[in-house]
Design a protein around this motif. Structure first.
Motif: not given
Length: 173
Positions: A127-147
């Motif tokens: 998880l730490r080595s995954a290339p997640l940027l700050r601009e990816h945080l909002v879509p990832v959280l939206a996807l988690l909320s929708a799921s």
């Protein structure tokens, strides 16, 4: 009429028809219930003793005597315990504080061991080595909320009665 003049299926139908015309000599449906209502089943000795004790205790004079005895025991116990607690309150508070400190230290040690295990685990490293940027945080959280919302809706549909029908459940006691 003999079986030589009839087909095999006709003979069976004839026998069933003739048997159905015979009078029924079976007992009524309520007969079994009436018989079983008069049957005395043996009870375990513990149940019999408990019922006899309950009946003995619930007599009015004994109830008053037992309630008075319980009240007297409570007054005597409080009369002994309250002065003892007042006399030993310093040592009791010290012991309670010591026990709370030990419990807190054990919880802290457990938390540190758990955190160390998580930090050194493979999934956390991946998880730490995954290339997640700050601009990816909002879509990832939206996807988690929708799921999460979709899982809630799916659970709601799974727990509904089948076909929207109400099926009464008969309870037997």
């Amino acid at each position: 009429m003999t079986d030589k003049h009839l087909e095999h299926n006709d003979l069976d139908a004839f026998i069933v028809r003739e048997l159905s015309r015979l009078p029924a000599f079976e007992p009524s449906r309520a007969f079994g219930h009436r018989v079983m209502a008069q049957v005395r089943l043996p009870e375990p000795k513990a149940v019999v003793a408990l019922r006899r004790t309950r009946d003995w205790v619930l007599q009015p004079r004994r109830v008053l005597a037992l309630a008075s005895a319980y009240a007297a025991c409570a007054v005597i116990a409080l009369g002994i315990a309250a002065p003892w607690v007042a006399q030993h309150s310093a040592s009791l508070s010290y012991g309670a504080g010591l026990a709370a400190d030990k419990a807190l230290a054990a919880a802290r040690e457990f938390g540190m061991a758990l955190a160390g295990w998580i930090w050194s685990s493979r999934p956390w490293g991946a998880l730490r080595s995954a290339p997640l940027l700050r601009e990816h945080l909002v879509p990832v959280l939206a996807l988690l909320s929708a799921s999460y919302a979709a899982a809630g809706v799916a659970l709601h549909h799974l727990m509904k009665t089948p076909g929207g029908k109400r099926v009464p459940i008969a309870r037997t006691f």
